[in-house]
Scaffold this active site. Structure first.
Site, mmCIF file in Angstrom:
data_model
loop_
_atom_site.group_PDB
_atom_site.id
_atom_site.type_symbol
_atom_site.label_atom_id
_atom_site.label_comp_id
_atom_site.label_asym_id
_atom_site.label_seq_id
_atom_site.Cartn_x
_atom_site.Cartn_y
_atom_site.Cartn_z
ATOM 1 N N ASN A 128 -5.768 3.889 -7.481
ATOM 2 C CA ASN A 128 -5.917 2.687 -8.325
ATOM 3 C C ASN A 128 -4.655 2.420 -9.144
ATOM 4 O OD1 ASN A 128 -8.648 3.537 -7.520
ATOM 5 N ND2 ASN A 128 -9.309 1.866 -8.826
ATOM 6 N N TYR A 176 -11.863 -6.760 3.662
ATOM 7 C CA TYR A 176 -10.557 -6.287 3.173
ATOM 8 C C TYR A 176 -10.300 -4.860 3.657
ATOM 9 C CZ TYR A 176 -7.302 -4.005 -0.010
ATOM 10 O OH TYR A 176 -6.268 -3.244 -0.521
ATOM 11 N N ASP A 207 5.779 -17.448 5.487
ATOM 12 C CA ASP A 207 4.436 -16.905 5.702
ATOM 13 C C ASP A 207 4.497 -15.987 6.917
ATOM 14 O OD1 ASP A 207 1.780 -16.487 6.324
ATOM 15 O OD2 ASP A 207 1.178 -18.543 5.827
ATOM 16 N N LYS A 211 -7.390 -2.940 6.389
ATOM 17 C CA LYS A 211 -6.546 -1.760 6.171
ATOM 18 C C LYS A 211 -6.776 -0.739 7.284
ATOM 19 C CE LYS A 211 -4.581 -3.201 2.466
ATOM 20 N NZ LYS A 211 -3.230 -3.747 2.603
ATOM 21 N N PHE A 235 4.013 -4.874 1.955
ATOM 22 C CA PHE A 235 2.966 -5.071 0.944
ATOM 23 C C PHE A 235 2.150 -6.334 1.204
ATOM 24 C CE2 PHE A 235 6.335 -2.831 -1.445
ATOM 25 C CZ PHE A 235 5.607 -1.824 -2.058
ATOM 26 N N LEU A 263 -10.820 -3.198 -13.145
ATOM 27 C CA LEU A 263 -11.125 -2.725 -14.501
ATOM 28 C C LEU A 263 -9.991 -2.976 -15.509
ATOM 29 C CD1 LEU A 263 -12.995 -1.209 -16.448
ATOM 30 C CD2 LEU A 263 -11.933 0.930 -15.656
ATOM 31 N N SER A 308 -4.888 1.802 1.649
ATOM 32 C CA SER A 308 -5.701 1.910 0.439
ATOM 33 C C SER A 308 -6.698 3.051 0.575
ATOM 34 C CB SER A 308 -6.464 0.594 0.248
ATOM 35 O OG SER A 308 -7.466 0.747 -0.726
ATOM 36 N N GLY A 312 4.948 -9.648 -5.433
ATOM 37 C CA GLY A 312 3.625 -9.283 -5.969
ATOM 38 C C GLY A 312 3.689 -8.133 -6.963
ATOM 39 N N PRO A 325 -22.403 -3.672 -6.480
ATOM 40 C CA PRO A 325 -22.672 -3.278 -5.093
ATOM 41 C C PRO A 325 -21.386 -2.822 -4.397
ATOM 42 C CG PRO A 325 -23.605 -5.459 -5.565
ATOM 43 C CD PRO A 325 -22.801 -5.068 -6.765
HETATM 44 P P1 NAD Z 1 -0.272 -8.910 -4.759
HETATM 45 O O1 NAD Z 1 -1.246 -9.950 -4.343
HETATM 46 O O2 NAD Z 1 0.226 -8.904 -6.165
HETATM 47 O O3 NAD Z 1 0.992 -8.960 -3.794
HETATM 48 C C1 NAD Z 1 0.901 -9.325 -2.435
HETATM 49 C C2 NAD Z 1 2.076 -10.248 -2.139
HETATM 50 O O4 NAD Z 1 2.022 -10.613 -0.754
HETATM 51 C C3 NAD Z 1 2.056 -11.550 -2.944
HETATM 52 O O5 NAD Z 1 3.331 -11.788 -3.498
HETATM 53 C C4 NAD Z 1 1.683 -12.604 -1.907
HETATM 54 O O6 NAD Z 1 2.234 -13.865 -2.239
HETATM 55 C C5 NAD Z 1 2.270 -12.007 -0.629
HETATM 56 N N1 NAD Z 1 1.609 -12.446 0.610
HETATM 57 C C6 NAD Z 1 0.289 -12.386 0.932
HETATM 58 N N2 NAD Z 1 0.093 -12.867 2.169
HETATM 59 C C7 NAD Z 1 1.309 -13.227 2.662
HETATM 60 C C8 NAD Z 1 1.754 -13.795 3.883
HETATM 61 N N3 NAD Z 1 0.918 -14.114 4.869
HETATM 62 N N4 NAD Z 1 3.084 -14.021 4.042
HETATM 63 C C9 NAD Z 1 3.963 -13.727 3.058
HETATM 64 N N5 NAD Z 1 3.601 -13.206 1.890
HETATM 65 C C10 NAD Z 1 2.278 -12.959 1.677
HETATM 66 O O7 NAD Z 1 -0.926 -7.493 -4.400
HETATM 67 P P2 NAD Z 1 -0.501 -6.028 -4.842
HETATM 68 O O8 NAD Z 1 -1.487 -5.531 -5.816
HETATM 69 O O9 NAD Z 1 0.936 -5.974 -5.162
HETATM 70 O O10 NAD Z 1 -0.781 -5.252 -3.479
HETATM 71 C C11 NAD Z 1 0.216 -5.084 -2.494
HETATM 72 C C12 NAD Z 1 -0.392 -4.417 -1.272
HETATM 73 O O11 NAD Z 1 -0.978 -3.180 -1.654
HETATM 74 C C13 NAD Z 1 -1.497 -5.227 -0.600
HETATM 75 O O12 NAD Z 1 -1.370 -5.075 0.801
HETATM 76 C C14 NAD Z 1 -2.751 -4.563 -1.096
HETATM 77 O O13 NAD Z 1 -3.816 -4.713 -0.193
HETATM 78 C C15 NAD Z 1 -2.320 -3.116 -1.190
HETATM 79 N N6 NAD Z 1 -3.126 -2.356 -2.151
HETATM 80 C C16 NAD Z 1 -3.209 -2.788 -3.446
HETATM 81 C C17 NAD Z 1 -3.992 -2.102 -4.354
HETATM 82 C C18 NAD Z 1 -4.119 -2.580 -5.772
HETATM 83 O O14 NAD Z 1 -4.966 -2.073 -6.498
HETATM 84 N N7 NAD Z 1 -3.297 -3.496 -6.245
HETATM 85 C C19 NAD Z 1 -4.691 -0.953 -3.940
HETATM 86 C C20 NAD Z 1 -4.576 -0.527 -2.616
HETATM 87 C C21 NAD Z 1 -3.778 -1.238 -1.724
HETATM 88 C C1 UD1 Z 2 -11.381 -1.832 -6.081
HETATM 89 C C2 UD1 Z 2 -11.799 -2.222 -4.685
HETATM 90 C C3 UD1 Z 2 -11.003 -1.378 -3.695
HETATM 91 C C4 UD1 Z 2 -9.512 -1.577 -3.934
HETATM 92 C C5 UD1 Z 2 -9.186 -1.214 -5.380
HETATM 93 C C6 UD1 Z 2 -7.751 -1.509 -5.690
HETATM 94 C C7 UD1 Z 2 -14.143 -2.954 -4.917
HETATM 95 C C8 UD1 Z 2 -15.566 -2.641 -4.576
HETATM 96 N N1 UD1 Z 2 -13.232 -2.008 -4.524
HETATM 97 O O1 UD1 Z 2 -11.650 -0.464 -6.250
HETATM 98 O O2 UD1 Z 2 -11.309 -1.756 -2.371
HETATM 99 O O3 UD1 Z 2 -8.758 -0.752 -3.054
HETATM 100 O O4 UD1 Z 2 -9.995 -2.013 -6.258
HETATM 101 O O5 UD1 Z 2 -7.425 -1.033 -6.951
HETATM 102 O O6 UD1 Z 2 -13.829 -3.993 -5.469
HETATM 103 N N2 UD1 Z 2 -15.546 -1.549 -13.434
HETATM 104 C C9 UD1 Z 2 -16.352 -1.903 -14.509
HETATM 105 N N3 UD1 Z 2 -16.247 -3.174 -15.012
HETATM 106 C C10 UD1 Z 2 -15.382 -4.101 -14.497
HETATM 107 C C11 UD1 Z 2 -14.562 -3.726 -13.399
HETATM 108 C C12 UD1 Z 2 -14.683 -2.448 -12.898
HETATM 109 O O7 UD1 Z 2 -17.129 -1.092 -14.988
HETATM 110 O O8 UD1 Z 2 -15.343 -5.242 -14.991
HETATM 111 C C13 UD1 Z 2 -15.626 -0.175 -12.908
HETATM 112 C C14 UD1 Z 2 -16.012 -0.068 -11.441
HETATM 113 O O9 UD1 Z 2 -17.386 -0.006 -11.281
HETATM 114 C C15 UD1 Z 2 -15.282 1.222 -11.030
HETATM 115 C C16 UD1 Z 2 -14.039 1.251 -11.915
HETATM 116 O O10 UD1 Z 2 -14.324 0.374 -13.014
HETATM 117 O O11 UD1 Z 2 -16.071 2.340 -11.351
HETATM 118 C C17 UD1 Z 2 -12.789 0.754 -11.229
HETATM 119 O O12 UD1 Z 2 -13.028 -0.522 -10.657
HETATM 120 P P1 UD1 Z 2 -11.861 -1.388 -9.988
HETATM 121 O O13 UD1 Z 2 -10.703 -1.463 -10.901
HETATM 122 O O14 UD1 Z 2 -12.470 -2.674 -9.511
HETATM 123 O O15 UD1 Z 2 -11.377 -0.496 -8.748
HETATM 124 P P2 UD1 Z 2 -12.236 0.135 -7.551
HETATM 125 O O16 UD1 Z 2 -13.655 -0.206 -7.626
HETATM 126 O O17 UD1 Z 2 -11.880 1.583 -7.482
#
Ligand code: NAD
Ligand code: UD1
Length: 336
Positions: A179, A149, A59, A153, A81, A200, A125, A11, A293
């Site tokens: 983020n 979601y 899985d 966590k 992850f 975003l 997160s 991922g 929202p």
């Molecule tokens: P991602 O979706 O790119 O990566 C997740 C990976 O997990 C994918 O490769 C998917 O195929 C694999 N996966 C999901 N369910 C599975 C299962 N049951 N068995 C095996 N593999 C499975 O997401 P990411 O952005 O890399 O995020 C990684 C982790 O970080 C996640 O747990 C996510 O909730 C957490 N996180 C992400 C963000 C963000 O903004 N990206 C923010 C906070 C926390």
């Molecule tokens: C979102 C998730 C949060 C998650 C995080 C991962 C929601 C409500 N929250 O957070 O649970 O952990 O992503 O990175 O989805 N924005 C715009 N236009 C857009 C998209 C976003 O204005 O098209 C604004 C949002 O209102 C916010 C900021 O950009 O103020 C960031 O948004 P986003 O990237 O979705 O992240 P989070 O809301 O912080």
């Protein structure tokens, strides 16, 4: 050399973590079912590092296969992850989220325990800070959730704390990401969501690329300097490096710690839009739309605990993050 299992290693964040682990010389096995990624990520990791991580395609919800994997392999630590992560989707499909994230983690922890591997770094997160705390968020603040979601966590953190309370041999670090954005500077791995992005920066990237017309800015009447939402954007490579520091910490300390990974700085939606304009050299159209929202006005980390315990600090600024994102988008286009 340690054997590190990276669940979700194909991922967005996991692939960047694999790169850093391989660069350090660790032995890496990716455990992924590719439900939100593809094996091409492993090709890209190999291109960057010269080493291909091992793959166990499975899985985490398949208890038998997870057990068989840990029974057959000696594993020093797990970076976990794997999980589903889209907030809106989790509201539409709560049971799928609880099943995948909770059952997957339970199977993983049980298989680890049964086979004597008790060191794990978990992807939590900043969403666990909920709606009622004021930034900067410190790790001792009360946690809560506003969507399925976020509850997964919160519940997994609880599961991990209870596991440690019952068995002092565990070393657990829950990293609360703010983020994560950007991409590897090679442009070979990055964030590439299917469909219309919810977050975003991936959305702005599509506007820059010309495949989406304009950004909707969700609200310009928040109590923030320019009225738009403020977040703590962190470069995914900085974030990935934080996991190596967390693994070092876990190797030396038993118990449970929740630790923020953020920069400690807030940037508004308009700040991000303007930084991306600078990175791609175009003016990017936007409209002001209603608030989304569930959004809060301001979220940013107190980064001191990470500095003190992990000796880790984010390095990249917002412009670098946007430049690396844009570089990834351009390379992706070139490769068709
Ligand atoms: P991602 O979706 O790119 O990566 C997740 C990976 O997990 C994918 O490769 C998917 O195929 C694999 N996966 C999901 N369910 C599975 C299962 N049951 N068995 C095996 N593999 C499975 O997401 P990411 O952005 O890399 O995020 C990684 C982790 O970080 C996640 O747990 C996510 O909730 C957490 N996180 C992400 C963000 C963000 O903004 N990206 C923010 C906070 C926390
Ligand atoms: C979102 C998730 C949060 C998650 C995080 C991962 C929601 C409500 N929250 O957070 O649970 O952990 O992503 O990175 O989805 N924005 C715009 N236009 C857009 C998209 C976003 O204005 O098209 C604004 C949002 O209102 C916010 C900021 O950009 O103020 C960031 O948004 P986003 O990237 O979705 O992240 P989070 O809301 O912080």
């Amino acid at each position: 050399m340690a054997h590190i299992v990276v669940t979700g290693g194909a991922g967005f964040i996991g692939s960047h973590c694999c790169v850093e682990l391989l660069k350090k010389g660790e032995q890496v096995t990716v455990l992924d079912n590719f439900c939100n990624s593809s094996p091409e990520a492993l090709d890209a990791i190999e291109k960057i590092t010269g080493v291909r991580p091992a793959l166990a395609e499975l899985d985490l919800c398949d208890e038998e296969k997870v057990n068989a994997f840990f029974a057959a392999n000696t594993v020093d630590a797990v970076v976990h992850f794997a999980g589903l992560k889209a907030v809106g989707e989790s509201c539409r499909m709560p049971l799928a989220y609880y099943h995948n994230n909770l059952t997957g983690t339970l199977n993983l922890l049980r298989a680890m325990a049964a086979n004597g591997c008790k060191t794990i770094v978990f992807s939590s997160s900043a969403t666990v800070y909920g709606m009622h705390n004021n930034a900067p968020f410190t790790e001792d603040m009360p946690t809560s959730a506003t969507n399925p979601y976020g509850w997964t966590k919160q519940m997994i953190e609880q599961m991990l704390m209870d596991t440690v309370a019952a068995d002092a041999a565990w070393s657990v670090v829950a990293l609360r990401y703010f983020n994560p954005i950007g991409a590897h500077p090679s442009g070979l791995i990055g964030e590439n969501p299917n469909g219309i992005p919810n977050n975003l920066v991936p959305y702005v990237a599509r506007v820059a690329e010309g495949t989406l017309e304009r950004l909707s800015v969700y609200g310009d009447d928040y109590d923030t300097p320019d009225g738009t939402g403020v977040r703590d954007y962190i470069h995914v490579v900085d974030l990935a490096k934080g996991h190596l520091c967390a693994l070092d910490y876990a190797a030396a300390h038993k118990g449970f710690e929740a630790i923020n990974l953020g920069t400690g700085n807030g940037a508004s939606v308009m700040d991000v839009l303007h930084a991306y304009e600078q990175a791609c050299g175009k003016t990017l159209p936007y409209v002001i739309a209603p608030r989304r929202p569930g959004d809060i006005a301001t979220s940013f980390a107190a980064p001191q605990k990470a500095k003190e315990l992990l000796h880790w600090e984010a390095q990249s600024d917002l412009l670098t993050m946007c430049r690396d994102s844009w570089n990834y988008m351009c390379r992706r286009q070139q490769n068709g």
